[in-house]
Design an enzyme around this catalytic site. Structure first.
Site, PDB file in Angstrom:
ATOM      1  N   GLY A 230       0.833  -1.197   0.000  1.00 51.95           N
ATOM      2  CA  GLY A 230       0.000   0.000   0.000  1.00 51.95           C
ATOM      3  C   GLY A 230       0.856   1.230   0.000  1.00 51.95           C
ATOM      4  O   GLY A 230       1.989   1.208  -0.469  1.00 51.95           O
ATOM      5  N   LYS A 231       0.293   2.281   0.532  1.00 51.81           N
ATOM      6  CA  LYS A 231       0.921   3.580   0.438  1.00 51.81           C
ATOM      7  C   LYS A 231       2.254   3.643   1.157  1.00 51.81           C
ATOM      8  O   LYS A 231       3.227   4.171   0.644  1.00 51.81           O
ATOM      9  CB  LYS A 231      -0.017   4.610   1.059  1.00 51.81           C
ATOM     10  CG  LYS A 231      -0.645   5.504   0.038  1.00 51.81           C
ATOM     11  CD  LYS A 231      -1.203   6.691   0.765  1.00 51.81           C
ATOM     12  CE  LYS A 231      -1.853   7.654  -0.199  1.00 51.81           C
ATOM     13  NZ  LYS A 231      -2.706   8.588   0.517  1.00 51.81           N
ATOM     14  N   SER A 232       2.261   3.085   2.385  1.00 57.84           N
ATOM     15  CA  SER A 232       3.461   3.232   3.204  1.00 57.84           C
ATOM     16  C   SER A 232       4.648   2.536   2.535  1.00 57.84           C
ATOM     17  O   SER A 232       5.786   2.962   2.646  1.00 57.84           O
ATOM     18  CB  SER A 232       3.209   2.652   4.578  1.00 57.84           C
ATOM     19  OG  SER A 232       2.637   1.367   4.438  1.00 57.84           O
TER      20      SER A 232
END
Ligand code: GLU
Ligand code: ZN
Length: 295
Positions: A230-232
């Site tokens: 995901g984003k992290s």
């Protein structure tokens, strides 16, 4: 599987682009719906505008289309459903099933995410407060089609949970239950990160007299270090030119066994193969799968 008409759905959150893990979840829900001659609905879970990435909604829909997915009916946006959420929330509040909580994050720090009920009987007004649903001191359980028996004690393991945040935003738990019922969803197929949200959703369904759908939680695709994609963590967006290899990899992640004759198939041909050969029994019965092992 059943005589009642099947209705499935995919419900992305537009906080970022789709990544490989989202593709696996979308593919599983799509194939399970189509293999059961069901409908497959699309719902944009845009409950949290501050966390929404500009352009993400269009990018998600475009990626799904370029991977060959076709959904039935009109896209539903949760941002259009606030009146429905408000009505139920006020009913719960007026019946004393939910209450206003003014606790600060700092005050709750020592309790490790399990709300200790500090405001349960305080009688706060709704204004400038979070709204929490009272949970019973009971264990909820269900049988997931892939993960098997899952149980959770709502009082001890969750505590009274937020259904509307202090800033006025509705919580996922409330919206998802209302929308799945409103859309007539019979089968929820999604990532295993939501397994431990399910007992809260079962309780809400029971409270509101809603029918309980069947559940199938697919393994969550994780990085070698165990972190969710995901984003992290830098996980590439689903680009159109990678559609065939990524769909093949997603099929294999779901335990399906596409042969080499499909190496150059179009996305649509892969989905059609997937529908014709879909066997949910082959999905790995684990909570996570490491992405690196799927190449
Ligand atoms: N919107 C959620 C997500 O993107 C999925 C909700 C669900 O499938 O119940 O993680
Ligand atoms: Zn409180």
């Amino acid at each position: 599987m059943t005589a009642s008409p099947y209705i499935g759905r995919f419900a992305p959150t537009p906080s970022g682009h789709l990544h490989f893990g989202s593709l696996v979840a979308a593919l599983a829900s799509y194939l399970d719906a189509r293999a059961n001659h069901g409908r497959w609905l699309m719902r944009m879970e845009d409950l949290d505008p501050p966390r929404e990435e500009p352009g993400a909604q269009a990018a998600i829909l475009h990626a799904l289309e370029s991977y060959g997915f076709e959904w039935d009916g009109e896209l539903v946006r949760q941002s259009d459903r606030h009146d429905a959420y408000a009505k139920v929330l006020n009913d719960l509040f007026n019946h004393g099933l939910a209450y206003a909580c003014t606790c600060s994050r700092k005050q709750l720090e020592p309790y490790h995410g399990i709300y200790p009920g500090l405001c349960r009987n305080a009688g706060h007004e709704q204004h400038d407060a979070a709204i929490r649903l009272r949970v019973p001191e009971l264990e909820y359980h269900f049988t997931d089609r892939v993960q098997g028996e899952f149980r959770q004690h709502l009082g001890r393991e969750v505590g009274d949970f937020i259904i509307r945040r202090r800033d006025g935003l509705y919580a996922y738990q409330l919206a998802v239950v209302l929308d799945d019922a409103w859309q007539g969803v019979t089968d929820i197929v999604r990532g295993a990160d939501l397994l431990d949200s399910t007992p809260r959703q079962l309780y809400l369904q029971e409270l509101l007299g809603l029918r309980q759908p069947r559940y199938l939680h697919v393994p969550l695709i994780v990085q070698p270090d165990g972190n969710k994609l995901g984003k992290s963590y830098r996980s590439p967006p689903l680009t159109t030119d990678q559609a065939t290899p990524l769909l093949l990899r997603a099929l294999r992640a779901l335990g399906q066994q596409p042969g080499d004759e499909l190496l150059h198939a179009s996305p649509r041909e892969l989905l059609d193969w997937g529908i014709a050969h879909w066997d949910a029994q082959l999905i790995p019965r684990t909570l996570t799968l490491a992405e690196a092992q799927l190449r």
